[in-house]
Design a protein around this motif. Sequence first.
Motif, PDB file in Angstrom:
ATOM      1  N   PRO A   1       7.740   6.671  26.167  1.00 59.98           N
ATOM      2  CA  PRO A   1       8.527   7.371  25.150  1.00 59.98           C
ATOM      3  C   PRO A   1       9.811   7.970  25.710  1.00 59.98           C
ATOM      4  CG  PRO A   1       6.652   8.700  25.820  1.00 59.98           C
ATOM      5  CD  PRO A   1       6.482   7.361  26.480  1.00 59.98           C
ATOM      6  N   TYR A   2      10.769   8.117  24.817  1.00 62.65           N
ATOM      7  CA  TYR A   2      12.051   8.758  25.117  1.00 62.65           C
ATOM      8  C   TYR A   2      12.210   9.955  24.189  1.00 62.65           C
ATOM      9  CZ  TYR A   2      12.973   4.394  27.544  1.00 62.65           C
ATOM     10  OH  TYR A   2      12.896   3.329  28.402  1.00 62.65           O
ATOM     11  N   ASP A   3      13.105  10.839  24.548  1.00 59.92           N
ATOM     12  CA  ASP A   3      13.452  11.918  23.636  1.00 59.92           C
ATOM     13  C   ASP A   3      14.387  11.410  22.545  1.00 59.92           C
ATOM     14  OD1 ASP A   3      12.072  14.133  25.001  1.00 59.92           O
ATOM     15  OD2 ASP A   3      13.502  13.721  26.609  1.00 59.92           O
ATOM     16  N   PHE A   4      15.405  10.638  22.964  1.00 61.48           N
ATOM     17  CA  PHE A   4      16.382  10.103  22.017  1.00 61.48           C
ATOM     18  C   PHE A   4      16.504   8.601  22.207  1.00 61.48           C
ATOM     19  CE2 PHE A   4      18.076  14.412  23.037  1.00 61.48           C
ATOM     20  CZ  PHE A   4      17.921  14.985  21.775  1.00 61.48           C
ATOM     21  N   ILE A   5      16.563   7.881  21.097  1.00 57.43           N
ATOM     22  CA  ILE A   5      16.915   6.461  21.117  1.00 57.43           C
ATOM     23  C   ILE A   5      18.193   6.297  20.319  1.00 57.43           C
ATOM     24  CG2 ILE A   5      16.269   4.109  20.501  1.00 57.43           C
ATOM     25  CD1 ILE A   5      13.353   4.941  20.733  1.00 57.43           C
ATOM     26  N   ILE A   6      19.200   5.738  20.954  1.00 58.47           N
ATOM     27  CA  ILE A   6      20.492   5.472  20.317  1.00 58.47           C
ATOM     28  C   ILE A   6      20.542   3.993  19.990  1.00 58.47           C
ATOM     29  CG2 ILE A   6      23.000   5.557  20.578  1.00 58.47           C
ATOM     30  CD1 ILE A   6      22.442   7.676  22.844  1.00 58.47           C
ATOM     31  N   VAL A   7      20.701   3.668  18.718  1.00 56.85           N
ATOM     32  CA  VAL A   7      20.760   2.273  18.290  1.00 56.85           C
ATOM     33  C   VAL A   7      22.224   1.878  18.139  1.00 56.85           C
ATOM     34  CG1 VAL A   7      20.072   0.603  16.535  1.00 56.85           C
ATOM     35  CG2 VAL A   7      18.560   2.514  17.103  1.00 56.85           C
ATOM     36  N   GLY A   8      22.736   1.143  19.108  1.00 56.79           N
ATOM     37  CA  GLY A   8      24.132   0.725  19.120  1.00 56.79           C
ATOM     38  C   GLY A   8      24.850   1.318  20.314  1.00 56.79           C
TER      39      GLY A   8
ATOM     40  N   ALA B   1      23.815   4.363  15.505  1.00 59.33           N
ATOM     41  CA  ALA B   1      25.239   4.305  15.825  1.00 59.33           C
ATOM     42  C   ALA B   1      25.682   2.843  15.808  1.00 59.33           C
ATOM     43  CB  ALA B   1      25.506   4.944  17.186  1.00 59.33           C
ATOM     44  N   ALA B   2      25.175   2.118  14.819  1.00 56.34           N
ATOM     45  CA  ALA B   2      25.399   0.673  14.744  1.00 56.34           C
ATOM     46  C   ALA B   2      26.614   0.300  13.911  1.00 56.34           C
ATOM     47  CB  ALA B   2      24.145  -0.018  14.189  1.00 56.34           C
TER      48      ALA B   2
END
Length: 562
Positions: free
Chosen positions: A5-12, A253-254
């Motif tokens: 797991p991650y704290d934040f996933i940024i898509v893009g 952020a896509a």
Amino acid sequence: MAVAPYDFIIVGGGTAGCVLANRLSADGRHRVLMLEAGPRDRSPWIHLPIGYGKTMFHKSLNWGFYTEPEPTMKDRRIYWPRGRTLGGSSSINGLIFVRGQREDYDHWAALGNSGWSWTDVLPYFIRSEHNTMGAGPAHGADGPLWCSDIEHRHELIEAIIAGAGELGIPRTNDFNAGDQTGVGYYQLFTRNGRRCSTAVAYLRPARGRRNLRVETDAQAAGLILEGRRVVGVRYRRHGRMQEARAGTEVILAAGALQSPQLLMLSGIGPEAELLRHGIAVAHPLPGVGANLQDHLQIRLMYRVAKPITTNDDLRTLAGKARIGLQWLLTRSGPLAVGINQGGLFTRVMPGPGTPDVQFHFATLSADMAGGAPHPWSGCTFSVCQLRPESRGSVTLRSADPFAAPVMRANYLAAESDRRCVVEGMKFARRLAATAPLRRLLTEEVKPGSQVEGNEALLDFARASGATIFHPSGTCRMGSDPQAVTDARLRVHGVGGLRVVDCSIMPTLISGNTSAPVVMIAEKAADMILADVRAGSSPAISVDSVAGRSSVLPEPAREGSPA
């Protein structure tokens, strides 16, 4: 297969994503994963400013989207390039540094988006930039994103500036202090003759952090929801489907085309649109994909009397060798400044108000943006209406997450847009007829002197107009039933999810969109971290006016952008 797991996933991993990756991982406390569908930004054409022409149709660095046939544009499908590499469109764009007008952001705040006035956002613009003009009340000199002057004066641009002066347009050295009115040279996102994308400015310094993972060739297929909370992302990498989980937030952020597409693929969007494609409705949100806005550019082309244009530089092997050597030795010349050097903002419609058109002046001419230069000395006056009233949409082509979305721009549907575009073209002709330019411009090639009158000019605009690459507004922030995010960019009615890109703009800003997206991401990073500190990040964003049920905790005060 689930991963750690991650704290934040940024898509893009584009313009906004690279900013977020840097800022959210900076203190080492948060585990951050950034997913980018395209490859790393290794192509030399990305980093050479004039390489913009080479990446315009690149098969792996550019999504190469097309709109649906546009009824208002003679049923043409308009080509919409979008960046598909680290840095996104900041890696393939025209490099122009423009923030927009003070009034653009004050209008966002007036619509009910607290914290988005010019006074509120200016500190984030300042924080982002390393401006070669130096620090001042409106500019920063310590930020990661280089904004550089064009140091060498060009005879054609100087004539344009002088001609505009005859029409009452003052020369300016700064389009970015809040008041855009004027004519002059653009500043560019370059550093020592090389492109300064957000991948270079923000991501590269952060790549060595142990708490930041960047995966390229990783295209998101949808969000993972538990009830009305997003807990992860499904994505395809190297042909294999994978999952990643986020303990705090997933951040889309896509971009204005693919962020709404991902929401709809995940069951968040207009109910009828989801059901039409057999997608289970996780949360009805009617505004997803609506409110699409873009700047339409109309390109007037002229023959130039002297061999001083980029057409001439690129026409022969000797010319190419000369400008190549100039760049290698001094990091200057045509290779270092791209295509558009000069700009102009003015008002062409009757009545008081701020500038309503923008010009890009290119020392090059071609049949289309990114096309092969003409075999004669030529230049282009590109004019666009700054605040279009026409609205389009982004919808799904199918439930296939890897199919391109359906884009309808609906250019020139509004009467005010049609009038402004025609008046902008007429202004361009008045400019070309001024004494400083009459000695340099020998012929109007397009639309040509035979095209006269408002209806003929409008017909030319419909037949030849194209995007200037600023699609926005499809996940707009606000508090009404059509809004998708709140003023802290949290998706209404869904926990653990934000959108941070051009899609959140309620109205399109007056100019190029790269710098505003960097500002949005800078401000969003502060809001995200402030919400985490206050324990409010997992909340579901709701609005009583929109009829959404749940309760938000009191928002935390934003930290200082200093």
